[in-house]
Design an enzyme around this catalytic site. Structure first.
Site, PDB file in Angstrom:
ATOM      1  N   ARG A   1     -12.114  -5.196  -6.227  1.00  0.00           N
ATOM      2  CA  ARG A   1     -11.948  -5.848  -4.919  1.00  0.00           C
ATOM      3  C   ARG A   1     -13.308  -6.047  -4.255  1.00  0.00           C
ATOM      4  O   ARG A   1     -14.146  -5.145  -4.236  1.00  0.00           O
ATOM      5  CB  ARG A   1     -11.113  -4.979  -3.983  1.00  0.00           C
ATOM      6  CG  ARG A   1      -9.701  -4.731  -4.389  1.00  0.00           C
ATOM      7  CD  ARG A   1      -8.898  -4.150  -3.215  1.00  0.00           C
ATOM      8  NE  ARG A   1      -9.591  -3.031  -2.557  1.00  0.00           N
ATOM      9  CZ  ARG A   1      -9.141  -2.413  -1.478  1.00  0.00           C
ATOM     10  NH1 ARG A   1      -8.000  -2.822  -0.903  1.00  0.00           N
ATOM     11  NH2 ARG A   1      -9.794  -1.403  -0.944  1.00  0.00           N
TER      12      ARG A   1
ATOM     13  N   TYR B   1     -10.158   1.418  10.905  1.00  0.00           N
ATOM     14  CA  TYR B   1     -11.420   1.677  10.204  1.00  0.00           C
ATOM     15  C   TYR B   1     -11.821   0.627   9.171  1.00  0.00           C
ATOM     16  O   TYR B   1     -12.808   0.806   8.477  1.00  0.00           O
ATOM     17  CB  TYR B   1     -11.418   3.065   9.565  1.00  0.00           C
ATOM     18  CG  TYR B   1     -10.262   3.410   8.647  1.00  0.00           C
ATOM     19  CD1 TYR B   1     -10.198   2.892   7.362  1.00  0.00           C
ATOM     20  CD2 TYR B   1      -9.264   4.275   9.054  1.00  0.00           C
ATOM     21  CE1 TYR B   1      -9.162   3.224   6.515  1.00  0.00           C
ATOM     22  CE2 TYR B   1      -8.214   4.618   8.213  1.00  0.00           C
ATOM     23  CZ  TYR B   1      -8.168   4.096   6.950  1.00  0.00           C
ATOM     24  OH  TYR B   1      -7.144   4.432   6.110  1.00  0.00           O
ATOM     25  N   LYS B   2     -11.035  -0.442   9.046  1.00  0.00           N
ATOM     26  CA  LYS B   2     -11.392  -1.490   8.079  1.00  0.00           C
ATOM     27  C   LYS B   2     -12.198  -2.581   8.797  1.00  0.00           C
ATOM     28  O   LYS B   2     -13.321  -2.323   9.248  1.00  0.00           O
ATOM     29  CB  LYS B   2     -10.128  -2.009   7.411  1.00  0.00           C
ATOM     30  CG  LYS B   2      -9.407  -0.931   6.596  1.00  0.00           C
ATOM     31  CD  LYS B   2      -8.131  -1.473   5.952  1.00  0.00           C
ATOM     32  CE  LYS B   2      -7.363  -0.365   5.247  1.00  0.00           C
ATOM     33  NZ  LYS B   2      -8.048   0.146   4.044  1.00  0.00           N
TER      34      LYS B   2
ATOM     35  N   ASP C   1       2.640  -4.550   8.549  1.00  0.00           N
ATOM     36  CA  ASP C   1       1.449  -3.736   8.363  1.00  0.00           C
ATOM     37  C   ASP C   1       0.273  -4.704   8.340  1.00  0.00           C
ATOM     38  O   ASP C   1       0.173  -5.535   7.426  1.00  0.00           O
ATOM     39  CB  ASP C   1       1.555  -2.955   7.042  1.00  0.00           C
ATOM     40  CG  ASP C   1       0.280  -2.204   6.686  1.00  0.00           C
ATOM     41  OD1 ASP C   1      -0.809  -2.564   7.186  1.00  0.00           O
ATOM     42  OD2 ASP C   1       0.357  -1.261   5.875  1.00  0.00           O
TER      43      ASP C   1
ATOM     44  N   PHE D   1       0.873  -1.169   0.000  1.00  0.00           N
ATOM     45  CA  PHE D   1       0.000   0.000   0.000  1.00  0.00           C
ATOM     46  C   PHE D   1       0.914   1.222   0.000  1.00  0.00           C
ATOM     47  O   PHE D   1       1.828   1.333   0.823  1.00  0.00           O
ATOM     48  CB  PHE D   1      -0.930   0.015   1.210  1.00  0.00           C
ATOM     49  CG  PHE D   1      -1.960   1.099   1.093  1.00  0.00           C
ATOM     50  CD1 PHE D   1      -3.064   0.923   0.279  1.00  0.00           C
ATOM     51  CD2 PHE D   1      -1.802   2.303   1.753  1.00  0.00           C
ATOM     52  CE1 PHE D   1      -4.004   1.939   0.130  1.00  0.00           C
ATOM     53  CE2 PHE D   1      -2.738   3.329   1.602  1.00  0.00           C
ATOM     54  CZ  PHE D   1      -3.838   3.148   0.787  1.00  0.00           C
TER      55      PHE D   1
END
Lengths: 408, 408
Positions: free
Chosen positions: A367, A222-223, A197, A126
């Site tokens: 995705r 927040y995921k 990560d 990312f």
């Protein structure tokens, strides 16, 4: 094995996690397959945040730093999160953003390995991980970052100058999952520190930082954790490093005596030395509420359902002629499925118009995130049906779905 | 001139800002003189945050990054705040904490002055500014921070090696106010960059970064601005520096093309290059609501009432035999009054028990913050009366007010 809708309904009827759907507030008419980007709203969150605003802030005012426990919240939330990460207490703290936290642990890692100046990362990571790695190494004399084509190239680059390796446990595009224990061990054998990560891991599958001997880790709230938009992130630092670690963002919340107002910085003991400024309390209240939900579930059950949902989806979409880029092997897969389509952007837009929310990652990946707490087997079957219909009808070719150049 | 209660009531009756009290929710029975530490709750904040949580997050989900304008919020809030700081649009951004933002602008400043390696700061600055200065300079080869006894010693240290000067516009302890224009000019004459910490200025008095030719500034959202506990902070970077400035916390939100997912960092144009990670959106919603209140008032009127309130309080407490450390000269004073008492901690506790909330700063200062939007002249008179009674009665000597070693 391709299942039909009735078989999916039967799986739902037997699903031990089915009742968890009641813990979330989701809009009508939406199949939400983007919880790997922004998790859904837990039902208890509005009241928890309102309590902080109206009672703790509005009524308690400054007194709430002590009376409502604000001061201890970053470490307390870290300890609530720790079991999901396989971390003993005192090693996780909730604060800042993933990017800022990565800066801290990379800075600390470069100082813990003063004779080594190379940081390895994956070119396909990312991007913020790469940008932050670039930012940190630009500040350390002689330091540099080397971007590997993929994690498979790690061994060839694990030389004596490597101070730290930063890798995503689950690839944000493909959903590919690395072997945390094996990779960490290889990195340690080369004398380097391992930074994971786990943005796409936390809340998606069980892991154990402690068992894998991980040095540092960062991740996002927040995921899959459902902490809300821009939720505070978290940072793990193994206890063995906490005494010596010096992170460069040395702000007052990491000081040994923050309220003595001394001119010189002296890091406090323990994980709190990774704090910097005043913590974002409203976001922390929302994350606190989301952890109430997580305390009701067993992550092993979440993982089992996640694998079943992703397998089901792959079974259903493979006949559509799309390239599925997510590994079929369960041990190599996180909780998402990515498929390749050269007009992926338009396909995603057409799906969104049907209420099926996934997302697009340039140049050509679609995705779909699978969140076992609020997605059913029938939801997955319906999402696959919509994808089939969008592709078969060609409705994605409509010009209103054409790619624009703004954010997605 | 010492006024009596009736005269204060008459001042309230004529106060053009009196109606602003209705814009806040404050607890019954409390005289809140700590808005310089944590501002009070604006009445519109709970609904604004609830709307973000329930509508934007809960219903809009990931779509709200575009549909609800989340993506642009850091710069949009910056532009809303800019008029209070005397800044033209495009130079203020809301993000992270004050500490993290100071790290960014110091890093940028050291890069803009590559031949100079000294950063000057005041020994009596709010400590996080010093800790961050120490953290940044530790990363730049040859860089060092020099702590001045006070801002008055600036000229003697403004040598050719000084890259930047960091000063608080209003001293967090004494409330002393520096001359922003004059100091900035002296710093510029010496070839250095000027960074102002305006944590105790924003919302307390009008300033103009643009008119004073300020280079960079940072400030906090949770004091006079009333953005809530741990509110996101703000950062000002003069437009003339934005093209060249390279801040070290190079995260994806500051990238020229954050959704192109490129491996190399390229800062975007304008103020957004000072962003790092995903912004803390719930805190931003609260700050947004607090700015609604600020749009209804003229900062010059706020300043006039602030000076009247602080003058009134000093008039009333000087006869009590306390040393008032805040300057009597209006041009040298922010919006707080500090008095010295060797048992200041106990006096503050005794006042809090009476519902008068100020705070204590070691070793011996009692601080009272004056917020013209929600404090009346009678409030100030009553606060002074309570202070007189606490001192005259000696009730602060009670052992339950004795200093403990935890946070205040």
């Amino acid at each position: 094995m391709r299942r039909n809708r009735e078989e999916c309904a039967a799986l739902d009827a037997a699903d031990p996690l089915a009742a968890m759907r009641q813990e979330f507030t989701l809009p009508e008419g939406v199949l939400y397959l983007d919880g790997n980007s922004l998790g859904a709203l837990p039902s208890g969150t509005p009241a928890r945040v309102a309590r902080m605003i109206e009672h703790e802030w509005g009524h308690g005012l400054i007194r709430s730093w002590n009376d409502a426990g604000w001061y201890g919240l970053p470490a307390r939330l870290g300890d609530r999160l720790a079991p999901m990460l396989g971390a003993a207490p005192g090693q996780v703290v909730v604060c800042d953003s993933t990017s800022v936290n990565l800066f801290k642990v990379l800075g600390a890692a470069l100082r813990l390995r003063p004779g080594r100046r190379t940081v390895l990362a994956e070119r396909v990571a990312f991007p913020t991980d790469l940008y932050i790695t670039e930012g940190v190494t630009s500040l350390f004399d002689g330091a540099r970052s080397v971007l590997l084509p993929s994690a498979a190239d790690l061994d060839a680059h694990l030389g004596e100058d490597v101070a730290a390796v930063v890798l995503s446990h689950v690839d944000y595009r493909t959903g590919e999952l690395l072997d945390m224990a094996a990779v960490t061990e290889r990195v340690h054998r080369a004398g380097a520190l391992m930074i994971w990560d786990v943005c796409h891991t936390a809340g998606a599958l069980p892991i154990s930082f402690d068992d894998c001997d991980v040095d540092f880790a960062v991740g996002c709230g927040y995921k899959y954790l459902n902490g809300g938009p821009g939720a505070p992130a978290f940072l793990y630092a193994a206890e063995r490093h906490q005494g010596e670690a010096r992170q460069p963002l040395s702000g007052w919340f990491g000081h040994a005596r923050p309220f003595a107002f001394e001119p010189g910085y002296e890091p406090t003991g323990g994980i709190r030395r990774f704090l910097t400024g005043t913590p974002p309390l409203l976001g922390m209240a929302a994350l606190d509420a989301s952890l109430d939900v997580w305390e009701k579930v067993d992550l092993a059950a979440v993982r089992a359902k996640s694998l079943a949902l992703t397998s089901l989806f792959m079974d259903l979409v493979e006949p559509l002629g799309l390239e599925v880029v997510t590994p079929r092997t369960e041990a190599l897969r996180g909780s998402q499925v990515a498929v390749r389509h050269e007009d992926g952007y338009a396909v995603v837009q057409a799906l969104i118009e049907r209420g099926v929310i996934g997302d697009f990652r340039a140049p050509d990946l679609i995705r779909f995130g699978f969140t076992p707490l609020y997605l059913s087997y029938v939801d997955v079957w319906e999402a696959a049906r919509h994808l089939r219909e969008v592709l078969e009808s060609g409705e994605w070719r409509d010009e209103r779905f054409a790619r624009r150049s703004d954010v997605t």
